[in-house]
Write a protein that holds these residues in place. Structure first.
Motif, PDB file in Angstrom:
ATOM      1  N   THR A  67      -0.650  20.822  -4.943  1.00  0.00           N
ATOM      2  CA  THR A  67       0.624  21.829  -5.165  1.00  0.00           C
ATOM      3  C   THR A  67       1.379  22.096  -4.038  1.00  0.00           C
ATOM      4  O   THR A  67       2.358  22.579  -4.038  1.00  0.00           O
ATOM      5  CB  THR A  67      -0.012  22.812  -5.790  1.00  0.00           C
ATOM      6  N   LEU A  68       0.803  21.671  -2.957  1.00  0.00           N
ATOM      7  CA  LEU A  68       1.525  22.153  -1.345  1.00  0.00           C
ATOM      8  C   LEU A  68       2.459  20.678  -1.054  1.00  0.00           C
ATOM      9  O   LEU A  68       3.192  20.931  -0.307  1.00  0.00           O
ATOM     10  CB  LEU A  68       0.472  22.267  -0.467  1.00  0.00           C
TER      11      LEU A  68
ATOM     12  N   TRP B 195       9.677  22.163   1.250  1.00  0.00           N
ATOM     13  CA  TRP B 195       9.825  23.739   1.200  1.00  0.00           C
ATOM     14  C   TRP B 195      10.967  24.237   1.909  1.00  0.00           C
ATOM     15  O   TRP B 195      10.852  23.998   3.068  1.00  0.00           O
ATOM     16  CB  TRP B 195       8.485  24.244   1.164  1.00  0.00           C
TER      17      TRP B 195
ATOM     18  N   VAL C  36       0.885  29.486  -4.435  1.00  0.00           N
ATOM     19  CA  VAL C  36       1.751  28.814  -5.030  1.00  0.00           C
ATOM     20  C   VAL C  36       2.009  29.289  -6.496  1.00  0.00           C
ATOM     21  O   VAL C  36       1.091  29.477  -7.347  1.00  0.00           O
ATOM     22  CB  VAL C  36       1.625  27.252  -5.184  1.00  0.00           C
ATOM     23  N   ARG C  37       3.254  29.858  -6.750  1.00  0.00           N
ATOM     24  CA  ARG C  37       3.501  30.449  -8.040  1.00  0.00           C
ATOM     25  C   ARG C  37       4.966  30.272  -8.455  1.00  0.00           C
ATOM     26  O   ARG C  37       5.918  30.005  -7.647  1.00  0.00           O
ATOM     27  CB  ARG C  37       3.013  31.801  -8.193  1.00  0.00           C
TER      28      ARG C  37
ATOM     29  N   THR D 217       9.341  27.142  -8.157  1.00  0.00           N
ATOM     30  CA  THR D 217       8.018  27.087  -7.599  1.00  0.00           C
ATOM     31  C   THR D 217       8.137  27.699  -6.237  1.00  0.00           C
ATOM     32  O   THR D 217       9.098  27.045  -5.308  1.00  0.00           O
ATOM     33  CB  THR D 217       7.426  25.494  -7.627  1.00  0.00           C
ATOM     34  N   SER D 218       7.441  28.559  -5.755  1.00  0.00           N
ATOM     35  CA  SER D 218       7.459  29.238  -4.492  1.00  0.00           C
ATOM     36  C   SER D 218       6.066  29.134  -3.769  1.00  0.00           C
ATOM     37  O   SER D 218       5.016  28.939  -4.429  1.00  0.00           O
ATOM     38  CB  SER D 218       7.793  30.707  -4.677  1.00  0.00           C
ATOM     39  N   LEU D 219       6.085  28.869  -2.305  1.00  0.00           N
ATOM     40  CA  LEU D 219       5.026  29.029  -1.796  1.00  0.00           C
ATOM     41  C   LEU D 219       5.087  30.419  -0.729  1.00  0.00           C
ATOM     42  O   LEU D 219       6.017  30.737   0.016  1.00  0.00           O
ATOM     43  CB  LEU D 219       4.954  27.822  -0.617  1.00  0.00           C
TER      44      LEU D 219
ATOM     45  N   HIS E 126       8.029  33.158   2.930  1.00  0.00           N
ATOM     46  CA  HIS E 126       8.227  32.775   1.497  1.00  0.00           C
ATOM     47  C   HIS E 126       9.115  31.317   1.523  1.00  0.00           C
ATOM     48  O   HIS E 126      10.208  31.430   2.244  1.00  0.00           O
ATOM     49  CB  HIS E 126       8.770  33.675   0.804  1.00  0.00           C
TER      50      HIS E 126
ATOM     51  N   LEU F 171      10.276  25.346  -3.392  1.00  0.00           N
ATOM     52  CA  LEU F 171      10.197  23.987  -3.492  1.00  0.00           C
ATOM     53  C   LEU F 171      11.718  23.369  -3.630  1.00  0.00           C
ATOM     54  O   LEU F 171      12.288  23.581  -4.667  1.00  0.00           O
ATOM     55  CB  LEU F 171       9.306  23.402  -4.470  1.00  0.00           C
TER      56      LEU F 171
ATOM     57  N   ARG G  86       9.715  17.333  -4.670  1.00  0.00           N
ATOM     58  CA  ARG G  86       8.258  16.807  -4.467  1.00  0.00           C
ATOM     59  C   ARG G  86       8.202  15.473  -3.714  1.00  0.00           C
ATOM     60  O   ARG G  86       6.851  15.026  -3.559  1.00  0.00           O
ATOM     61  CB  ARG G  86       7.632  16.746  -5.821  1.00  0.00           C
TER      62      ARG G  86
END
Length: 141
Positions: free
Chosen positions: A5-6, A10, A98-99, A111-113, A124, A127, A130
């Motif tokens: 998921t990373l 970003w 990740v949420r 989608t955020s890290l 913060h 995304l 990908r």
């Protein structure tokens, strides 16, 4: 170990409301990547790194090379004049989540890290893609 998921590009932009700088982190599926930072005054830096997840919920970034100077806007910033460059042995070890959430002034969730420790001055990131965005050779387009 890598956390799929990373993987991706970003950007801190959606969380930078009121800030005069932005940061980027690109994590590729092969464990390589880059990070970058730029400010409104034209300052910029770009770094190459490798990454892994030594434990569940922990991200480790091992920097190998960094260049800083002045740049022009792009993703990552295009360094126009390099003031300093060379090997970098910085290690950043941070917890991550990740949420989906909605940054300030954004209409829909992204989608955020979220990181406990700052990477390129940001905690913060949203995304952007990908895909495995390459780090351009400085001075090329």
């Amino acid at each position: 170990m890598r956390h799929e998921t990373l993987v991706g590009l970003w950007e801190s932009g959606p969380y930078d409301y009121g800030a005069l700088e932005s940061s980027w982190v690109c994590l590729r599926s092969d464990g390589t990547g880059w990070s970058a930072w730029a400010n409104a005054a034209g300052g910029a830096s770009v770094s190459r790194l490798s990454w892994s997840c030594p434990e569940d919920g922990v991200l480790e970034l091992r920097y190998h090379w960094t260049a800083s100077g002045s740049g022009r806007p792009s993703t990552p910033p295009d360094l126009v004049d390099i003031d300093e460059e060379g090997p970098d042995d910085t290690l950043v070890r941070t917890c991550f989540v990740v949420r989906r959430d909605t940054p300030p002034l954004v209409d829909s969730p992204v989608t955020s890290l979220h990181l406990d420790a700052a990477v390129e001055s940001a905690h913060h990131f949203a995304l952007v893609a990908r895909d495995e965005t390459p780090l351009r050779r400085q001075g090329s387009s």
